[in-house]
Design a protein around this motif. Structure first.
Motif, PDB file in Angstrom:
ATOM      1  N   LEU A 138       0.788  -1.137   0.259  1.00  0.00           N
ATOM      2  CA  LEU A 138       0.171   0.065   0.236  1.00  0.00           C
ATOM      3  C   LEU A 138       0.974   1.277   0.058  1.00  0.00           C
ATOM      4  CD1 LEU A 138      -3.092   0.223  -0.287  1.00  0.00           C
ATOM      5  CD2 LEU A 138      -3.163   0.236   2.103  1.00  0.00           C
ATOM      6  N   ASP A 139       2.032   1.182   0.704  1.00  0.00           N
ATOM      7  CA  ASP A 139       2.837   2.361   0.581  1.00  0.00           C
ATOM      8  C   ASP A 139       3.330   2.667  -0.980  1.00  0.00           C
ATOM      9  OD1 ASP A 139       5.106   1.141   3.068  1.00  0.00           O
ATOM     10  OD2 ASP A 139       3.660   2.693   3.446  1.00  0.00           O
ATOM     11  N   GLU A 140       3.714   1.684  -1.731  1.00  0.00           N
ATOM     12  CA  GLU A 140       3.958   1.696  -3.266  1.00  0.00           C
ATOM     13  C   GLU A 140       3.017   2.088  -3.696  1.00  0.00           C
ATOM     14  OE1 GLU A 140       5.719  -2.107  -5.325  1.00  0.00           O
ATOM     15  OE2 GLU A 140       7.201  -0.906  -4.835  1.00  0.00           O
TER      16      GLU A 140
ATOM     17  N   SER B  75       9.185  12.604  -1.542  1.00  0.00           N
ATOM     18  CA  SER B  75       8.244  11.849  -0.817  1.00  0.00           C
ATOM     19  C   SER B  75       9.152  10.940  -0.018  1.00  0.00           C
ATOM     20  CB  SER B  75       7.763  10.709  -2.159  1.00  0.00           C
ATOM     21  OG  SER B  75       7.463   9.506  -1.477  1.00  0.00           O
ATOM     22  N   GLU B  76       8.473  10.567   1.079  1.00  0.00           N
ATOM     23  CA  GLU B  76       9.424   9.532   1.929  1.00  0.00           C
ATOM     24  C   GLU B  76       9.875   8.232   1.217  1.00  0.00           C
ATOM     25  OE1 GLU B  76       6.849   7.279   4.322  1.00  0.00           O
ATOM     26  OE2 GLU B  76       8.181   6.618   5.660  1.00  0.00           O
ATOM     27  N   GLU B  77       9.104   7.823   0.222  1.00  0.00           N
ATOM     28  CA  GLU B  77       9.190   6.691  -0.522  1.00  0.00           C
ATOM     29  C   GLU B  77      10.613   6.806  -1.538  1.00  0.00           C
ATOM     30  OE1 GLU B  77       7.038   4.658   2.011  1.00  0.00           O
ATOM     31  OE2 GLU B  77       8.315   3.800   0.547  1.00  0.00           O
ATOM     32  N   GLU B  78      10.967   7.947  -1.834  1.00  0.00           N
ATOM     33  CA  GLU B  78      11.957   8.257  -2.584  1.00  0.00           C
ATOM     34  C   GLU B  78      13.067   9.072  -2.261  1.00  0.00           C
ATOM     35  OE1 GLU B  78      10.021   6.214  -5.807  1.00  0.00           O
ATOM     36  OE2 GLU B  78      12.132   6.986  -5.988  1.00  0.00           O
TER      37      GLU B  78
ATOM     38  N   PHE C 274       5.417  14.910   0.436  1.00  0.00           N
ATOM     39  CA  PHE C 274       4.343  13.943   0.821  1.00  0.00           C
ATOM     40  C   PHE C 274       4.957  12.688   1.396  1.00  0.00           C
ATOM     41  CE2 PHE C 274       3.977  10.922  -2.371  1.00  0.00           C
ATOM     42  CZ  PHE C 274       4.572  11.514  -3.559  1.00  0.00           C
ATOM     43  N   ASP C 275       4.206  12.246   2.566  1.00  0.00           N
ATOM     44  CA  ASP C 275       4.314  11.004   2.952  1.00  0.00           C
ATOM     45  C   ASP C 275       2.946  10.164   2.460  1.00  0.00           C
ATOM     46  OD1 ASP C 275       4.336   9.449   6.333  1.00  0.00           O
ATOM     47  OD2 ASP C 275       4.308   8.438   4.256  1.00  0.00           O
ATOM     48  N   PRO C 276       3.361   9.303   1.471  1.00  0.00           N
ATOM     49  CA  PRO C 276       1.986   8.750   0.745  1.00  0.00           C
ATOM     50  C   PRO C 276       1.166   7.831   1.592  1.00  0.00           C
ATOM     51  CG  PRO C 276       4.277   7.747  -0.242  1.00  0.00           C
ATOM     52  CD  PRO C 276       4.385   8.732   0.834  1.00  0.00           C
ATOM     53  N   LEU C 277       1.912   7.091   2.493  1.00  0.00           N
ATOM     54  CA  LEU C 277       1.198   6.221   3.456  1.00  0.00           C
ATOM     55  C   LEU C 277       1.856   6.203   4.801  1.00  0.00           C
ATOM     56  CD1 LEU C 277      -0.111   3.447   4.474  1.00  0.00           C
ATOM     57  CD2 LEU C 277      -1.312   4.603   2.756  1.00  0.00           C
ATOM     58  N   ASP C 278       1.068   6.974   5.670  1.00  0.00           N
ATOM     59  CA  ASP C 278       1.545   6.977   7.129  1.00  0.00           C
ATOM     60  C   ASP C 278       0.982   5.959   8.256  1.00  0.00           C
ATOM     61  OD1 ASP C 278       3.045   8.549   9.379  1.00  0.00           O
ATOM     62  OD2 ASP C 278       0.965   8.640   9.788  1.00  0.00           O
ATOM     63  N   GLY C 279       1.837   5.335   8.775  1.00  0.00           N
ATOM     64  CA  GLY C 279       1.364   4.316   9.686  1.00  0.00           C
ATOM     65  C   GLY C 279       1.442   3.008   9.336  1.00  0.00           C
ATOM     66  N   SER C 280       2.168   2.567   8.233  1.00  0.00           N
ATOM     67  CA  SER C 280       2.480   1.485   7.555  1.00  0.00           C
ATOM     68  C   SER C 280       2.227   0.187   8.381  1.00  0.00           C
ATOM     69  CB  SER C 280       3.828   1.338   6.753  1.00  0.00           C
ATOM     70  OG  SER C 280       3.889   2.521   5.668  1.00  0.00           O
ATOM     71  N   SER C 281       2.744   0.255   9.615  1.00  0.00           N
ATOM     72  CA  SER C 281       2.680  -1.070  10.469  1.00  0.00           C
ATOM     73  C   SER C 281       1.462  -1.187  10.661  1.00  0.00           C
ATOM     74  CB  SER C 281       3.764  -0.627  11.751  1.00  0.00           C
ATOM     75  OG  SER C 281       3.061   0.464  12.512  1.00  0.00           O
TER      76      SER C 281
END
Ligand code: AHG
Ligand code: MN
Ligand code: MN
Length: 340
Positions: A70-72, A93-96, A115-122
């Motif tokens: 879901l992060d991706e 992005s947090e992911e890049e 942006f942080d695309p998906l926060d709280g991944s855990s």
């Protein structure tokens, strides 16, 4: 007569834009595009468990954290929703790891999206609230395409910031400097409707403190003394607090925004700068918090005053009801041998 007006987020954004005759509409387009991205992410979040969107993709991100599907997915949705609009000169992005350029064959604009695309991944796989966090800055470099200089601006320069909370309902909460407004998604019509106009932290606040106490032994003495006092274990008479900790910054902050209290992610022996990232977690949440009458600090100074030096730099974070954040700063700066 109850105000029966149904105010969609698009209508609200346009009404806000009309307050600025010089506005070009670019910021409105960015916010509208983000609302669309939020709906697309919400659709997958709502189906998580039914479609192959849970679990890990089997690689680490720049933070050295396992990337969830879901992060991706959220990263891709936001990137594809924003890359062609001609409103942005680059993204972070947090992911890049690095700055994300706008593709050569697309027009560029005058804003930066961080942006942080998906926060709280855990929390994704256990059906607990998660979020998306965003902040928007004006380009300040002279070139056409964005540079690192455009991305490393202090939060005070933010033109808009906010978050999406994928919870029992999906909400988009943002501020463009004139207060904080919350929109709740009505899935039956696919619209974000104004549900929380001009949100203010409540006074008196609920006495919640929110921190991951598993790290207690690694905290500074002042941090340990503060939490001991909040739990009534100190020798200072203090009205009791209650503890709440969800483990998704967006969800822990949203509760703090609506009920009051303090959220803390302090530094510790293993994380000398804390865990949360300044650019796409602490700063946008700090903007919303301040615009709602609260405070956001790194334990010494306002988050929004920090001038970033790296895209993924971390910061300790104390935010929520002003008097509680002031108290936290006192504990952290006080002589640890003082009785609390
Ligand atoms: P992300 O999923 O974007 O990496 O963010 C997770 C963050 C934040 O949402 C939350 O407040 C914090 O991690 C929780 O950390 P701990 O599990 O260490 O408490
Ligand atoms: Mn996050
Ligand atoms: Mn994230």
């Amino acid at each position: 007569m109850a105000d029966s007006a149904v105010v969609t987020i698009d209508r609200h954004i346009m009404e806000e834009e009309r307050k600025y005759p010089e506005a070009t509409g670019a910021l409105s387009n960015i916010l509208t595009d983000l609302a669309l991205a939020a709906k697309l992410i919400q659709r997958e979040v709502a189906k998580a468990g039914l479609v192959d969107i849970l679990g890990k993709v089997g690689r680490e991100n720049v933070q050295g954290e396992q990337v969830e599907k879901l992060d991706e997915f959220a990263q891709e949705v936001i990137y594809k929703s924003m890359d062609h609009s001609g409103t942005l000169c680059c993204m972070v992005s947090e992911e890049e790891e690095g700055l994300i350029p706008i593709p050569e064959d697309f027009p560029v604009g005058d804003y930066v999206l961080v942006f942080d695309p998906l926060d709280g991944s855990s929390n994704i796989d256990v059906n607990v609230s998660i979020g998306t966090i965003f902040s928007i800055y004006r380009k300040i470099s002279s070139g056409e395409r964005g540079t690192l200089q455009d991305c490393l601006q202090p939060g005070r320069m933010m033109v808009a910031g906010g978050y999406v909370l994928y919870g029992s309902s999906t909400m988009l909460v943002y501020s463009s400097g004139t207060g904080v407004h919350g929109f709740t998604l009505d899935p039956s019509i696919g619209e974000f409707l104004l549900s929380h106009k001009n949100i203010r932290l409540p006074n008196p606040p609920q006495r919640y403190y929110s921190v991951n106490e598993a790290y207690f032994q690694k905290w500074a003495l002042g941090q340990q003394r503060m939490v001991a006092c909040l739990k009534g274990m100190g020798d200072k008479e203090m009205q009791p607090f209650r503890s709440r900790y969800i483990g998704s910054l967006v969800a822990d902050f949203h509760r703090t925004l609506l009920k009051g209290g303090i959220f803390m992610y302090p530094r510790d022996d293993n994380s000398p700068e804390g865990k949360l990232r300044l650019l796409y977690e602490a700063a946008p949440i700090a903007l919303v918090c301040e615009q709602a009458g609260g405070r956001a600090s790194d334990g010494e100074r306002d988050i929004l005053d920090i001038i970033p030096t790296e895209l993924h730099q971390r910061t300790p974070l104390f935010l929520g009801t002003r008097e509680f954040v002031d108290m936290a700063e006192e504990f952290l700066q006080q002589d640890p041998d003082l009785p609390c």
